[in-house]
Design a protein around this motif. Structure first.
Motif, PDB file in Angstrom:
ATOM      1  N   ASN A   1     -77.883 -27.278  39.915  1.00 13.12           N
ATOM      2  CA  ASN A   1     -77.641 -27.653  41.301  1.00 13.12           C
ATOM      3  C   ASN A   1     -76.380 -26.942  41.786  1.00 13.12           C
ATOM      4  O   ASN A   1     -75.292 -27.198  41.282  1.00 13.12           O
ATOM      5  N   VAL A   2     -76.529 -26.037  42.755  1.00  9.83           N
ATOM      6  CA  VAL A   2     -75.376 -25.272  43.236  1.00  9.83           C
ATOM      7  C   VAL A   2     -74.359 -26.148  43.958  1.00  9.83           C
ATOM      8  O   VAL A   2     -73.206 -25.754  44.098  1.00  9.83           O
ATOM      9  N   ASN A   3     -74.776 -27.321  44.391  1.00  5.87           N
ATOM     10  CA  ASN A   3     -73.850 -28.210  45.093  1.00  5.87           C
ATOM     11  C   ASN A   3     -73.061 -29.119  44.161  1.00  5.87           C
ATOM     12  O   ASN A   3     -72.000 -29.615  44.537  1.00  5.87           O
ATOM     13  N   THR A   4     -73.579 -29.344  42.945  1.00  4.34           N
ATOM     14  CA  THR A   4     -72.915 -30.299  42.053  1.00  4.34           C
ATOM     15  C   THR A   4     -72.543 -29.727  40.688  1.00  4.34           C
ATOM     16  O   THR A   4     -72.006 -30.445  39.852  1.00  4.34           O
ATOM     17  N   PHE A   5     -72.804 -28.436  40.426  1.00  7.05           N
ATOM     18  CA  PHE A   5     -72.600 -27.892  39.081  1.00  7.05           C
ATOM     19  C   PHE A   5     -71.151 -27.997  38.607  1.00  7.05           C
ATOM     20  O   PHE A   5     -70.897 -28.047  37.404  1.00  7.05           O
ATOM     21  N   LYS A   6     -70.213 -28.048  39.524  1.00  7.26           N
ATOM     22  CA  LYS A   6     -68.798 -28.137  39.120  1.00  7.26           C
ATOM     23  C   LYS A   6     -68.449 -29.514  38.570  1.00  7.26           C
ATOM     24  O   LYS A   6     -67.489 -29.653  37.825  1.00  7.26           O
ATOM     25  N   THR A   7     -69.249 -30.531  38.922  1.00  3.25           N
ATOM     26  CA  THR A   7     -68.904 -31.898  38.520  1.00  3.25           C
ATOM     27  C   THR A   7     -69.990 -32.615  37.724  1.00  3.25           C
ATOM     28  O   THR A   7     -69.697 -33.636  37.104  1.00  3.25           O
ATOM     29  N   ASP A   8     -71.221 -32.115  37.718  1.00  2.82           N
ATOM     30  CA  ASP A   8     -72.297 -32.881  37.070  1.00  2.82           C
ATOM     31  C   ASP A   8     -72.363 -32.711  35.554  1.00  2.82           C
ATOM     32  O   ASP A   8     -73.116 -33.412  34.888  1.00  2.82           O
ATOM     33  N   GLY A   9     -71.617 -31.753  34.993  1.00  5.74           N
ATOM     34  CA  GLY A   9     -71.552 -31.590  33.548  1.00  5.74           C
ATOM     35  C   GLY A   9     -72.647 -30.743  32.928  1.00  5.74           C
ATOM     36  O   GLY A   9     -72.559 -30.378  31.756  1.00  5.74           O
ATOM     37  N   VAL A  10     -73.685 -30.411  33.669  1.00  6.55           N
ATOM     38  CA  VAL A  10     -74.808 -29.657  33.109  1.00  6.55           C
ATOM     39  C   VAL A  10     -74.357 -28.259  32.680  1.00  6.55           C
ATOM     40  O   VAL A  10     -74.608 -27.833  31.546  1.00  6.55           O
ATOM     41  N   LEU A  11     -73.684 -27.552  33.571  1.00  2.00           N
ATOM     42  CA  LEU A  11     -73.200 -26.210  33.231  1.00  2.00           C
ATOM     43  C   LEU A  11     -72.156 -26.274  32.125  1.00  2.00           C
ATOM     44  O   LEU A  11     -72.172 -25.465  31.196  1.00  2.00           O
ATOM     45  N   ASP A  12     -71.265 -27.245  32.199  1.00  2.00           N
ATOM     46  CA  ASP A  12     -70.243 -27.392  31.152  1.00  2.00           C
ATOM     47  C   ASP A  12     -70.884 -27.582  29.782  1.00  2.00           C
ATOM     48  O   ASP A  12     -70.424 -27.005  28.789  1.00  2.00           O
ATOM     49  N   GLN A  13     -71.943 -28.357  29.717  1.00  2.00           N
ATOM     50  CA  GLN A  13     -72.633 -28.586  28.443  1.00  2.00           C
ATOM     51  C   GLN A  13     -73.287 -27.303  27.938  1.00  2.00           C
ATOM     52  O   GLN A  13     -73.196 -26.980  26.753  1.00  2.00           O
ATOM     53  N   LEU A  14     -73.942 -26.567  28.832  1.00  2.00           N
ATOM     54  CA  LEU A  14     -74.547 -25.292  28.448  1.00  2.00           C
ATOM     55  C   LEU A  14     -73.494 -24.322  27.918  1.00  2.00           C
ATOM     56  O   LEU A  14     -73.698 -23.673  26.887  1.00  2.00           O
ATOM     57  N   LYS A  15     -72.374 -24.226  28.615  1.00  2.00           N
ATOM     58  CA  LYS A  15     -71.298 -23.327  28.191  1.00  2.00           C
ATOM     59  C   LYS A  15     -70.788 -23.716  26.807  1.00  2.00           C
ATOM     60  O   LYS A  15     -70.562 -22.853  25.952  1.00  2.00           O
ATOM     61  N   LYS A  16     -70.615 -25.003  26.587  1.00  2.00           N
ATOM     62  CA  LYS A  16     -70.106 -25.488  25.299  1.00  2.00           C
ATOM     63  C   LYS A  16     -71.099 -25.184  24.174  1.00  2.00           C
ATOM     64  O   LYS A  16     -70.728 -24.653  23.128  1.00  2.00           O
ATOM     65  N   GLU A  17     -72.371 -25.526  24.397  1.00  2.00           N
ATOM     66  CA  GLU A  17     -73.395 -25.346  23.368  1.00  2.00           C
ATOM     67  C   GLU A  17     -73.622 -23.881  23.020  1.00  2.00           C
ATOM     68  O   GLU A  17     -73.926 -23.558  21.879  1.00  2.00           O
ATOM     69  N   ARG A  18     -73.484 -22.994  23.997  1.00  2.00           N
ATOM     70  CA  ARG A  18     -73.764 -21.578  23.770  1.00  2.00           C
ATOM     71  C   ARG A  18     -72.508 -20.754  23.495  1.00  2.00           C
ATOM     72  O   ARG A  18     -72.601 -19.576  23.210  1.00  2.00           O
TER      73      ARG A  18
END
Length: 184
Positions: free
Chosen positions: A43-60
Motif C-alpha cells: 500500500n503506497v499510502n501506508t507502507f511507511k507505517t504498516d510494517g509490511v515493507l519493514d518485514q520484507l526488508k528484514k527477512e530478505r
C-alpha cells in the motif's frame, strides 16, 4: 496490480504493450515458476507505517534503499538512460523495485528465451532474480518513481548479453531447471 504476458517480437516503440491480439495474461504463480520473479503488493499510502515493507526488508536482508524518478524532467540524459535500461542485461544481485507512482514495464526472459512483459504501477513490488536476462522501459506515460533496495552497499552493474559464463547466470539457470522456491 501487476500484469504479465508474453510479448510479440514487434520492433515498434518499446513503450507500447507489444501485442497485436489481446494478451494472454500469465498468473503470478506461473510468472514465478517460469522466471523466478517474485511479486508483492504494498500500500503506497501506508507502507511507511504498516510494517509490511519493514518485514520484507528484514527477512530478505535489504539494508540500503534509495529512490529513482524516471521522467524527461527528472532524469539527466533521459533518452540515453532509457536506451541503457532497455539493453538486455543481467545483474549479480537481485533487482528490487517498489513503484511509488507512475508505471512502466520490466521484460524478463523465460526458460525458452521468450520475453514476458511485466506491467508495474504504484503499489507493485517486484524482485528480479540475479542472473536473469531482463530490461526496463517506461510506458507511454513516460514517468515512474520507485524505491530500489539492496543488500549492503548498492552494486548496480549491468552485464549486457551475452553473459552466460558468469556464475550468477549459471546459478540462475540451475534454479530455473530445478524449480524456484519462494521464501514465502
Amino acid at each position: 496490480m501487476v500484469k504479465a504476458w508474453y510479448m510479440d517480437n514487434d520492433p515498434s516503440d518499446q513503450r507500447l504493450e507489444h501485442h497485436r491480439t489481446p494478451p494472454e495474461l500469465i498468473s503470478l504463480e506461473d510468472l514465478f515458476k517460469k522466471t523466478g520473479v517474485e511479486y508483492f503488493s504494498l500500500n503506497v499510502n501506508t507502507f511507511k507505517t504498516d510494517g509490511v515493507l519493514d518485514q520484507l526488508k528484514k527477512e530478505r536482508g535489504y539494508t540500503y534503499e534509495d529512490e529513482i524518478t524516471c521522467s524527461k524532467e527528472c532524469l539527466q540524459n533521459y533518452e540515453e538512460k532509457l536506451k541503457s535500461f532497455y539493453q538486455e542485461h543481467l545483474h549479480t544481485d537481485e533487482e528490487i523495485r517498489f513503484v511509488l507512482d507512475g508505471s512502466g514495464y520490466f521484460d524478463v526472459r523465460d526458460g525458452t528465451d521468450q520475453w514476458i512483459r511485466i506491467a508495474v504501477t504504484a503499489g507493485d513490488m517486484i524482485i528480479i532474480p540475479s542472473g536473469i536476462y531482463h530490461r526496463f522501459t517506461l510506458d507511454t506515460n513516460n514517468y515512474i518513481k520507485a524505491k530500489r533496495f539492496f543488500i549492503g552497499e548498492p552494486v548496480w552493474l549491468p552485464y549486457n548479453r551475452p553473459a552466460d559464463e558468469m556464475d550468477c547466470r549459471k546459478e540462475y539457470l540451475d534454479k530455473l531447471d530445478k524449480g524456484f522456491v519462494s521464501v514465502y
